[in-house]
Design a protein around this motif. Structure first.
Motif, PDB file in Angstrom:
ATOM      1  N   THR A 120      49.909  26.055 122.527  1.00 33.54           N
ATOM      2  CA  THR A 120      51.187  27.007 121.264  1.00 33.54           C
ATOM      3  C   THR A 120      52.775  27.133 121.541  1.00 33.54           C
ATOM      4  OG1 THR A 120      48.536  27.929 120.063  1.00 33.54           O
ATOM      5  CG2 THR A 120      50.547  28.774 119.140  1.00 33.54           C
ATOM      6  N   LEU A 130      49.536  24.496 115.873  1.00 30.38           N
ATOM      7  CA  LEU A 130      49.066  23.995 116.959  1.00 30.38           C
ATOM      8  C   LEU A 130      47.710  23.066 115.806  1.00 30.38           C
ATOM      9  CD1 LEU A 130      47.632  23.380 119.776  1.00 30.38           C
ATOM     10  CD2 LEU A 130      46.001  25.757 119.338  1.00 30.38           C
ATOM     11  N   SER A 131      46.865  23.329 115.132  1.00 30.20           N
ATOM     12  CA  SER A 131      46.223  22.577 114.124  1.00 30.20           C
ATOM     13  C   SER A 131      46.778  21.127 113.999  1.00 30.20           C
ATOM     14  CB  SER A 131      45.593  22.731 113.202  1.00 30.20           C
ATOM     15  OG  SER A 131      44.745  22.489 112.278  1.00 30.20           O
ATOM     16  N   TRP A 174      49.959  19.671 115.275  1.00 33.14           N
ATOM     17  CA  TRP A 174      49.377  19.061 117.052  1.00 33.14           C
ATOM     18  C   TRP A 174      48.200  18.489 117.172  1.00 33.14           C
ATOM     19  CZ3 TRP A 174      53.457  18.712 120.732  1.00 33.14           C
ATOM     20  CH2 TRP A 174      54.990  19.112 120.103  1.00 33.14           C
ATOM     21  N   GLN A 175      47.185  19.539 117.246  1.00 32.21           N
ATOM     22  CA  GLN A 175      45.506  18.607 117.202  1.00 32.21           C
ATOM     23  C   GLN A 175      45.896  17.075 116.701  1.00 32.21           C
ATOM     24  OE1 GLN A 175      43.692  22.478 117.428  1.00 32.21           O
ATOM     25  NE2 GLN A 175      43.846  22.234 119.427  1.00 32.21           N
ATOM     26  N   GLN A 188      55.959  26.670 119.315  1.00 33.24           N
ATOM     27  CA  GLN A 188      56.486  27.753 119.003  1.00 33.24           C
ATOM     28  C   GLN A 188      57.947  27.085 118.857  1.00 33.24           C
ATOM     29  OE1 GLN A 188      54.484  31.114 119.977  1.00 33.24           O
ATOM     30  NE2 GLN A 188      53.679  31.491 118.086  1.00 33.24           N
ATOM     31  N   PRO A 219      45.417  24.776 123.832  1.00 36.71           N
ATOM     32  CA  PRO A 219      46.133  26.278 123.354  1.00 36.71           C
ATOM     33  C   PRO A 219      46.970  26.953 124.160  1.00 36.71           C
ATOM     34  CG  PRO A 219      43.802  26.347 123.350  1.00 36.71           C
ATOM     35  CD  PRO A 219      43.638  24.966 123.867  1.00 36.71           C
ATOM     36  N   GLU A 220      47.122  26.399 125.026  1.00 30.79           N
ATOM     37  CA  GLU A 220      47.552  26.914 125.579  1.00 30.79           C
ATOM     38  C   GLU A 220      49.300  26.064 125.281  1.00 30.79           C
ATOM     39  OE1 GLU A 220      45.640  24.757 128.861  1.00 30.79           O
ATOM     40  OE2 GLU A 220      45.612  25.548 127.212  1.00 30.79           O
ATOM     41  N   ASP A 252      51.066  30.247 113.941  1.00 34.13           N
ATOM     42  CA  ASP A 252      50.968  29.956 115.027  1.00 34.13           C
ATOM     43  C   ASP A 252      49.410  28.327 114.952  1.00 34.13           C
ATOM     44  OD1 ASP A 252      52.766  31.074 115.837  1.00 34.13           O
ATOM     45  OD2 ASP A 252      51.513  32.430 116.716  1.00 34.13           O
ATOM     46  N   ASP A 253      48.332  29.082 114.899  1.00 39.17           N
ATOM     47  CA  ASP A 253      47.225  27.845 114.667  1.00 39.17           C
ATOM     48  C   ASP A 253      47.358  26.746 113.908  1.00 39.17           C
ATOM     49  OD1 ASP A 253      45.728  29.832 116.083  1.00 39.17           O
ATOM     50  OD2 ASP A 253      44.924  30.785 114.694  1.00 39.17           O
TER      51      ASP A 253
END
Length: 253
Positions: A54, A35-36, A38-39, A58, A51-52, A31-32
């Motif tokens: 995530t 997100l990383s 996408w960031q 998913q 973070p929301e 998951d992290d």
């Protein structure tokens, strides 16, 4: 188009994700890592991914291969023949008729065109991924379309850009309602467009260039609007020659 799309998640392998998180020595779960990624993509558009996001990321990842094309009726197709292969010419433009239907739309007026599109689509992602009255994942349609309004000089984009998502067939008759008040469900009448493909990034500069190119091809045509244009996006920002289209809108069907 400078937006963060679900297609950013396609083709992600361990090596690509590892390259993006080398500055973080701590082990990261899947998951992290997503997100990383996408960031990292968002930072190139001067946008941050909170973070929301995530959960929606998913959900989009699990359903990334299930996308419904927006239906249309082809009207005409114009090609430029190539000397080496006259049967496979470059598409100059196509005319299409898109049906009436319900769209979910967000209007943003950020400093940059890229920011408006990115922030608008993240809101639509949350709507698609269960933040809706149906309480379920709605499914994704392509392309995602942004509508640009021109200022009086005819060459400068209005700051407010509308990003729109055509609701999947299953929800056209009874559209779910968004929880986010910035999202509106609108029923649009049929639209006839002149569509020209182009490849690469979509910024105000590149889109403005494509508008000029299509006017050069078409010449003077009072049947087409000059106050509004549309940009259709089919692929993600990570693809070097990603597919986009510029749409000119006919005044009548």
């Amino acid at each position: 188009m400078a937006l963060i799309s679900l297609e950013d998640l396609e083709g992600l392998d361990d090596e690509q994700l590892d390259d993006e998180i080398t500055d973080n020595p701590e082990p990261m779960d899947e998951d992290d890592r997503l997100l990383s990624h996408w960031q990292a993509v968002a930072s190139t558009h001067q946008v941050s991914v909170p973070p929301e996001m995530t959960g929606p990321i998913q959900e989009m990842t699990r359903n990334s291969q299930q996308r419904e094309p927006i239906p249309f009726a082809p009207i005409t197709r114009h090609e430029k023949s190539l000397p080496v292969s006259p049967q496979m010419g470059e598409v100059l433009y196509e005319e299409r008729l898109y049906p009436a239907g319900h769209w979910a739309s967000v209007t943003r007026g950020d400093d940059l065109y890229e920011q408006s599109i990115s922030m608008g689509f993240m809101k639509l992602m949350r709507f698609i991924c269960k933040e809706n009255s149906a309480g379920r994942y709605l499914g994704m349609t392509v392309p995602v379309v942004s509508t640009i309004h021109m200022m009086e000089d005819g060459s400068t984009f209005d700051k407010e850009v509308q990003t729109s998502f055509f609701l999947p067939t299953a929800f056209q008759s009874t559209p779910p309602q968004p929880f986010d008040s910035d999202i509106t469900i609108v029923h649009r009448e049929p639209i006839r467009v002149v569509a020209r493909p182009f490849f690469g990034t979509t910024t105000e500069v590149t889109v403005g260039h494509q508008i000029s190119l299509l006017w050069e091809i078409l010449g003077v045509n009072d049947e087409l609007r000059r106050d509004d244009y549309m940009v259709a996006v089919y692929e993600n920002p990570g693809v070097p020659r990603r597919r986009n289209e510029i749409w000119f809108i006919r005044r009548s069907l």
